[in-house]
Design an enzyme around this catalytic site. Structure first.
Site, PDB file in Angstrom:
ATOM      1  N   ASN A   9       0.878  -1.165   0.000  1.00  0.00           N
ATOM      2  CA  ASN A   9       0.000   0.000   0.000  1.00  0.00           C
ATOM      3  C   ASN A   9       0.916   1.214   0.000  1.00  0.00           C
ATOM      4  O   ASN A   9       1.415   1.642   1.039  1.00  0.00           O
ATOM      5  CB  ASN A   9      -0.883  -0.042   1.247  1.00  0.00           C
ATOM      6  CG  ASN A   9      -1.861   1.116   1.302  1.00  0.00           C
ATOM      7  OD1 ASN A   9      -1.846   1.986   0.427  1.00  0.00           O
ATOM      8  ND2 ASN A   9      -2.696   1.132   2.319  1.00  0.00           N
ATOM      9  N   LYS A  16       3.283   0.829   3.174  1.00  0.00           N
ATOM     10  CA  LYS A  16       2.945  -0.195   4.155  1.00  0.00           C
ATOM     11  C   LYS A  16       2.985  -1.536   3.443  1.00  0.00           C
ATOM     12  O   LYS A  16       2.560  -1.646   2.291  1.00  0.00           O
ATOM     13  CB  LYS A  16       1.529   0.030   4.708  1.00  0.00           C
ATOM     14  CG  LYS A  16       1.444   1.171   5.702  1.00  0.00           C
ATOM     15  CD  LYS A  16       0.106   1.109   6.441  1.00  0.00           C
ATOM     16  CE  LYS A  16      -0.586   2.451   6.359  1.00  0.00           C
ATOM     17  NZ  LYS A  16      -1.969   2.464   6.769  1.00  0.00           N
ATOM     18  N   ARG A  64      -2.483  -2.301  -3.561  1.00  0.00           N
ATOM     19  CA  ARG A  64      -3.701  -1.537  -3.360  1.00  0.00           C
ATOM     20  C   ARG A  64      -3.630  -0.307  -4.267  1.00  0.00           C
ATOM     21  O   ARG A  64      -2.685   0.470  -4.192  1.00  0.00           O
ATOM     22  CB  ARG A  64      -3.798  -1.073  -1.910  1.00  0.00           C
ATOM     23  CG  ARG A  64      -5.039  -0.249  -1.682  1.00  0.00           C
ATOM     24  CD  ARG A  64      -5.035   0.421  -0.335  1.00  0.00           C
ATOM     25  NE  ARG A  64      -6.277   1.150  -0.173  1.00  0.00           N
ATOM     26  CZ  ARG A  64      -6.418   2.167   0.663  1.00  0.00           C
ATOM     27  NH1 ARG A  64      -5.417   2.584   1.397  1.00  0.00           N
ATOM     28  NH2 ARG A  64      -7.574   2.780   0.750  1.00  0.00           N
ATOM     29  N   HIS A 153     -12.497   2.723  -0.133  1.00  0.00           N
ATOM     30  CA  HIS A 153     -12.533   1.749   0.963  1.00  0.00           C
ATOM     31  C   HIS A 153     -13.324   0.505   0.561  1.00  0.00           C
ATOM     32  O   HIS A 153     -13.815  -0.228   1.427  1.00  0.00           O
ATOM     33  CB  HIS A 153     -13.225   2.306   2.239  1.00  0.00           C
ATOM     34  CG  HIS A 153     -12.423   3.304   3.002  1.00  0.00           C
ATOM     35  ND1 HIS A 153     -13.018   4.332   3.720  1.00  0.00           N
ATOM     36  CD2 HIS A 153     -11.100   3.438   3.169  1.00  0.00           C
ATOM     37  CE1 HIS A 153     -12.078   5.054   4.295  1.00  0.00           C
ATOM     38  NE2 HIS A 153     -10.896   4.546   3.984  1.00  0.00           N
ATOM     39  N   LEU A 182     -14.536   3.275   9.915  1.00  0.00           N
ATOM     40  CA  LEU A 182     -14.190   4.471  10.678  1.00  0.00           C
ATOM     41  C   LEU A 182     -12.747   4.364  11.153  1.00  0.00           C
ATOM     42  O   LEU A 182     -12.457   3.786  12.207  1.00  0.00           O
ATOM     43  CB  LEU A 182     -15.137   4.613  11.884  1.00  0.00           C
ATOM     44  CG  LEU A 182     -16.647   4.503  11.575  1.00  0.00           C
ATOM     45  CD1 LEU A 182     -17.457   4.557  12.863  1.00  0.00           C
ATOM     46  CD2 LEU A 182     -17.077   5.610  10.622  1.00  0.00           C
ATOM     47  N   GLY A 183     -11.832   4.892  10.342  1.00  0.00           N
ATOM     48  CA  GLY A 183     -10.424   4.917  10.721  1.00  0.00           C
ATOM     49  C   GLY A 183      -9.951   6.354  10.586  1.00  0.00           C
ATOM     50  O   GLY A 183     -10.709   7.281  10.878  1.00  0.00           O
ATOM     51  N   GLY A 185      -9.270   7.593   7.654  1.00  0.00           N
ATOM     52  CA  GLY A 185     -10.263   7.896   6.633  1.00  0.00           C
ATOM     53  C   GLY A 185     -11.547   7.228   7.085  1.00  0.00           C
ATOM     54  O   GLY A 185     -11.491   6.237   7.798  1.00  0.00           O
ATOM     55  N   ARG A 214      -9.660  15.020   7.550  1.00  0.00           N
ATOM     56  CA  ARG A 214     -10.464  15.461   6.395  1.00  0.00           C
ATOM     57  C   ARG A 214     -11.857  15.880   6.851  1.00  0.00           C
ATOM     58  O   ARG A 214     -12.433  15.277   7.766  1.00  0.00           O
ATOM     59  CB  ARG A 214     -10.578  14.326   5.373  1.00  0.00           C
ATOM     60  CG  ARG A 214      -9.361  14.185   4.505  1.00  0.00           C
ATOM     61  CD  ARG A 214      -9.458  12.956   3.623  1.00  0.00           C
ATOM     62  NE  ARG A 214      -8.764  11.830   4.216  1.00  0.00           N
ATOM     63  CZ  ARG A 214      -8.816  10.577   3.756  1.00  0.00           C
ATOM     64  NH1 ARG A 214      -9.547  10.300   2.694  1.00  0.00           N
ATOM     65  NH2 ARG A 214      -8.153   9.610   4.348  1.00  0.00           N
ATOM     66  N   ASP A 255      -6.369  11.932  16.598  1.00  0.00           N
ATOM     67  CA  ASP A 255      -6.501  10.613  17.209  1.00  0.00           C
ATOM     68  C   ASP A 255      -7.639  10.627  18.222  1.00  0.00           C
ATOM     69  O   ASP A 255      -7.614  11.370  19.204  1.00  0.00           O
ATOM     70  CB  ASP A 255      -5.183  10.218  17.887  1.00  0.00           C
ATOM     71  CG  ASP A 255      -5.187   8.740  18.266  1.00  0.00           C
ATOM     72  OD1 ASP A 255      -6.212   8.256  18.819  1.00  0.00           O
ATOM     73  OD2 ASP A 255      -4.188   8.058  18.001  1.00  0.00           O
ATOM     74  N   GLY A 303     -10.155   1.530  12.834  1.00  0.00           N
ATOM     75  CA  GLY A 303      -9.612   1.744  14.178  1.00  0.00           C
ATOM     76  C   GLY A 303     -10.654   2.217  15.167  1.00  0.00           C
ATOM     77  O   GLY A 303     -10.716   1.735  16.314  1.00  0.00           O
ATOM     78  N   GLY A 305     -14.168   2.163  14.756  1.00  0.00           N
ATOM     79  CA  GLY A 305     -15.286   1.226  14.840  1.00  0.00           C
ATOM     80  C   GLY A 305     -14.929  -0.017  15.646  1.00  0.00           C
ATOM     81  O   GLY A 305     -15.756  -0.576  16.364  1.00  0.00           O
ATOM     82  N   GLU A 361      -7.935  -5.415   5.151  1.00  0.00           N
ATOM     83  CA  GLU A 361      -7.849  -5.112   3.721  1.00  0.00           C
ATOM     84  C   GLU A 361      -6.694  -5.854   3.070  1.00  0.00           C
ATOM     85  O   GLU A 361      -6.792  -6.279   1.923  1.00  0.00           O
ATOM     86  CB  GLU A 361      -7.656  -3.602   3.524  1.00  0.00           C
ATOM     87  CG  GLU A 361      -8.899  -2.811   3.863  1.00  0.00           C
ATOM     88  CD  GLU A 361      -8.623  -1.311   3.951  1.00  0.00           C
ATOM     89  OE1 GLU A 361      -8.125  -0.883   5.006  1.00  0.00           O
ATOM     90  OE2 GLU A 361      -8.897  -0.600   2.984  1.00  0.00           O
TER      91      GLU A 361
END
Ligand code: ADP
Length: 591
Positions: A9, A16, A64, A153, A182-183, A185, A214, A255, A303, A305, A361
């Site tokens: 990614n 990553k 990705r 996503h 819900l992360g 992004g 964002r 965060d 993260g 959720g 993912e």
């Protein structure tokens, strides 16, 4: 044999990676190579990355890719032409695709001997109906500049939808889900019977929910006002992408853990950030329940959720009127792991379920990559189904062949027909009924266990018989008929049918269309002057089949089909509610 898949990614400043054993579905190595751009290229980053997985076999690389545009949908084997195509798409996703492509180039150079596969974030949204895909602006402009909803996503939404269905013990094709990723992004998605029908991210990954940095939805008029007030385009972009969301609201952090701590300490901006975030998610849940005409489950992932019981409670409270009742104890007890990747959040009596699901993912990309490399996944982007018209024909068994053509006779191959292994023969027979006969009816090979005669309704009138509508091979209680060949005639007590219209498909097609063997669907036929939608079309899945719909001559005539006709699958939910209107599973390109 594909066993180890390296998933990459590549972002603007980091790559990553995760090396996954797809057979055991486990992670072998993972990590992140950072500081790209600061005097370091993707090539150099790739070398460092490969050093850290040294000693491990790599059978394939899965990439990705954020934006596949309108054409790139299914996971695709990477070649030079694909790289060029992706570069052309960069203006659509300027913050993501150029980095994905740079990473892809570097990885191909570093690992030229293994196959590389691109998996698109936008893929899951190829099913969005036109009404959800379209922005209410001038459509000529929208087309010219690609201003439509693509959605992002997708890999995560598709993955958690599947896992949620499994956790609920129900087929995905029966469920209406709102999935919430819900992360850092964040996006929401309406998943109806396995297909995405709405999503909150749009032409870019900036629309919709409040995210880490964002903004999500903002009145476009406000953006114009900001530009008029003297903000430059770059400054506005910086504001919306990096300076907004939880960070902009709280003034300190993107965060949620920090923000929750500050809110607990009484900081008002932090409390506001939490309530705006939850409120926005709630508006989307309500909206999607409305667009789907109902709701079976809400699925939270990413993260936030997966990790924040407090945020899940803020989001899911007071939905009892929708039939969803949160169980606070269950919500507080959630601890997701790879071994236990989902947890129920709703009460036993809740009609609508809520679940937290651990997304993965990378695993989803690795599995798709392996499937492409093994040749099990169709890599083209076609969504339509080729139509073949079956003229009346006969399948013979050994005994019938001997009776009609003599004891030593072998079938003579005339030409292959479309399904692998099947062929038309030189041999022909006459089919004889009480009222009339049909001569020169073609034999199809190879020989089968049972003799079967397939005719149309019009043929029935000519013969004076009643042929039951049957799935091929289901001959018990079918009609009697007489066959006549050069060496003799044969009376069959059963074997005459009018074949039920059906679609042959490979298991990968079934996955692509979200159907299974034995399902019945509707197919809209295009290509003739009289468009027609057929119901009661049987799905037949086998690894030996090639995607093709078979109809008889009467059906083809009714639609006035010519050569090269194609159909589009329309899924009819099998649920008994009867309120869901049928809808297209895979709209044709541009649909
Ligand atoms: P990305 O979109 O970058 O993959 P993640 O899905 O890892 O992001 O989500 C990251 C965010 O999740 C963090 O910024 C943090 O706000 C939030 N998060 C992770 N764990 C928790 C937790 N236990 N409680 C609250 N928030 C959490």
């Amino acid at each position: 044999m594909v066993s180890n898949v390296l998933v990459l990614n590549a972002g603007s400043s980091s790559v990553k990676y995760r090396l996954i054993d797809v057979l055991g579905e486990r992670t072998l190595r993972e990590g992140k190579v950072e500081r790209i751009g600061e005097g370091r290229t993707h090539q150099e980053a790739l070398q460092e990355l490969l050093a850290s997985v040294a000693g491990q076999a790599i059978d394939a690389v899965g990439h990705r890719v954020v934006h596949g545009g309108a054409e790139l949908i299914a996971p695709t084997l990477v070649d030079d032409a694909l790289v060029v195509k992706l570069e052309q798409l960069s203006p659509l996703a300027p913050l993501h695709n150029p980095h994905n492509v740079a990473g892809l180039r570097a990885a191909r150079a570093a690992l030229p001997q293994v196959p590389h596969v691109a998996v698109f974030d936008t893929a899951f949204f190829s099913t969005l109906p036109r009404r959800a895909r379209t922005y209410a602006i001038d459509q000529e402009l929208a087309q010219r500049y690609g201003v439509v909803r693509y959605g992002f996503h997708g890999t995560s939404h598709a993955y958690v939808a599947e896992l949620a269905a499994r956790a609920l013990g129900r087929p995905l094709t029966e469920l209406r889900l709102v999935t919430l990723h819900l992360g850092n992004g964040a996006s929401a998605c309406a998943v109806e019977h396995g297909s995405a029908t709405e999503t909150s991210m749009g032409m870019t990954p900036l629309e919709g929910l409040v995210m880490g940095t964002r903004a999500g939805d903002v009145d476009p008029g406000a953006l114009l006002a900001l530009l008029r007030s003297g903000l430059s385009v770059d400054e506005l972009e910086q504001l919306l992408m990096q300076g907004s969301g939880l960070k902009g609201l709280s003034g300190v952090s993107n965060d949620l853990r920090d923000i929750q701590a500050r809110a607990a300490a009484g900081e008002d901006r932090a409390r506001l950030a939490i309530s705006v975030f939850a409120h926005r998610v709630r508006t989307y849940i309500g909206a999607y329940a409305a667009t789907m005409g109902g709701l079976d489950a809400v699925v939270l992932t990413g993260g936030i959720g997966e990790g924040s019981a407090q945020m899940r409670r803020r989001i899911l409270q007071r939905f009892d009127y929708l039939g969803l009742t949160l169980d606070d104890d269950r919500n507080d007890a959630v601890a997701l792991t790879d071994a236990v990747p989902s947890a129920l959040l709703s009460t036993r009596a809740s009609r609508v379920a809520a679940l937290a699901v651990k997304t993965n993912e990378e695993l989803a990309i690795a599995l798709k990559t392996a499937r492409v490399v093994r040749g099990e996944q169709r890599t083209n982007t076609a969504s339509s189904i080729p139509i073949a018209v079956s003229a009346r024909h006969v399948h013979l068994n050994e005994e019938a062949l001997r009776a009609l053509f003599g004891p030593e006779h072998r079938l003579t191959h005339l030409k292959d027909i479309s399904q692998p292994g099947q062929f038309a023969c030189e041999e022909q027979v006459s089919v004889i009924g009480p009222r009339g006969r049909l001569d020169r009816v073609r034999i199809l090979g190879p020989l089968r266990q049972q003799t079967q005669v397939e005719i149309s309704r019009t043929d029935e009138f000519a013969l004076g018989v009643d042929a039951p509508l049957r799935d091929s091979g289901k001959l018990e209680g079918s009609a009697p008929i007489t066959l006549e060949g050069p060496a003799g005639s044969l009376h069959l007590r059963e074997g005459l049918i009018c074949a039920k219209r059906h679609i042959h498909m490979h298991p990968s097609d079934a996955e692509h269309f979200g159907v299974k063997d034995g399902d019945e669907v509707e197919v809209k036929l295009q290509g003739g002057p009289r468009d027609l939608t057929f119901g009661d079309v049987l799905i037949r899945v086998s690894p030996s089949y090639r995607l093709e719909m078979h109809i008889d001559t009467d059906e083809a005539n009714a639609a006035e089909l010519g050569q090269g006709a194609e159909g589009t699958l329309v899924y009819t939910p099998s649920s008994a509610e009867g309120v869901v209107t049928s809808r297209r599973l895979r709209p044709s390109a541009g649909g």
